[in-house]
Design a protein around this motif. Structure first.
Motif, PDB file in Angstrom:
ATOM      1  N   GLY A 157      17.239  54.915  -3.017  1.00  0.00           N
ATOM      2  CA  GLY A 157      18.428  54.829  -2.179  1.00  0.00           C
ATOM      3  C   GLY A 157      18.308  55.480  -0.819  1.00  0.00           C
ATOM      4  N   ASP A 158      17.152  55.963  -0.449  1.00  0.00           N
ATOM      5  CA  ASP A 158      17.027  56.628   0.861  1.00  0.00           C
ATOM      6  C   ASP A 158      17.088  55.648   1.964  1.00  0.00           C
ATOM      7  OD1 ASP A 158      16.942  59.096  -0.251  1.00  0.00           O
ATOM      8  OD2 ASP A 158      14.766  59.200  -0.334  1.00  0.00           O
ATOM      9  N   GLN A 194      13.164  55.323  16.736  1.00  0.00           N
ATOM     10  CA  GLN A 194      14.128  56.173  16.055  1.00  0.00           C
ATOM     11  C   GLN A 194      13.573  56.514  14.676  1.00  0.00           C
ATOM     12  OE1 GLN A 194      17.836  54.113  15.874  1.00  0.00           O
ATOM     13  NE2 GLN A 194      18.145  54.154  18.089  1.00  0.00           N
ATOM     14  N   VAL A 195      13.442  57.796  14.414  1.00  0.00           N
ATOM     15  CA  VAL A 195      12.894  58.256  13.145  1.00  0.00           C
ATOM     16  C   VAL A 195      14.007  58.968  12.395  1.00  0.00           C
ATOM     17  CG1 VAL A 195      11.193  59.745  12.048  1.00  0.00           C
ATOM     18  CG2 VAL A 195      10.616  58.518  14.150  1.00  0.00           C
ATOM     19  N   LYS A 196      14.249  58.523  11.191  1.00  0.00           N
ATOM     20  CA  LYS A 196      15.242  59.181  10.341  1.00  0.00           C
ATOM     21  C   LYS A 196      14.509  60.048   9.332  1.00  0.00           C
ATOM     22  CE  LYS A 196      18.710  55.556  10.634  1.00  0.00           C
ATOM     23  NZ  LYS A 196      19.532  54.612   9.888  1.00  0.00           N
ATOM     24  N   ARG A 197      14.895  61.282   9.282  1.00  0.00           N
ATOM     25  CA  ARG A 197      14.275  62.185   8.307  1.00  0.00           C
ATOM     26  C   ARG A 197      14.867  61.879   6.931  1.00  0.00           C
ATOM     27  NH1 ARG A 197      11.391  66.375  10.503  1.00  0.00           N
ATOM     28  NH2 ARG A 197      11.717  66.690  12.712  1.00  0.00           N
TER      29      ARG A 197
END
Length: 90
Positions: free
Chosen positions: A89-90, A26-29
């Motif tokens: 905070g990302d 799972q990749v979160k942009r």
């Protein structure tokens, strides 16, 4: 080294091979940066710089019984923590 050699020579259960591979990714942009927030952070750092100069001037001009870092350091530290919290905070 010998322990790994013994593991290599011993028979393995085929189910171990199924657990060894990645089943999903799972990749979160990353969220795009808000230019208004970054300009606000830059404005706040400018105000902190002006406050530092004003406090240094006031402490040297008037007979104040404390060092200027008692006022300037907590302000700088709070600005640093707030900026770090925004960018990390990302």
């Amino acid at each position: 080294m010998f322990a790994n050699l013994l593991q290599f020579l011993s028979p393995r259960d085929p189910a171990d091979f199924d657990r060894a591979f990645v089943t999903s990714v799972q990749v979160k942009r990353p969220l795009p940066r808000d230019p208004r927030a970054e300009r606000f952070i830059l404005l706040c750092w400018g105000l902190i710089a002006v406050k530092h100069v004003a406090v240094i001037w006031a402490v040297t001009h008037y007979a104040v019984p404390f060092h200027q870092l008692w006022v300037n350091f907590p302000t700088f530290l709070l600005g640093l923590v707030a900026t770090w919290a925004y960018y990390a905070g990302d």
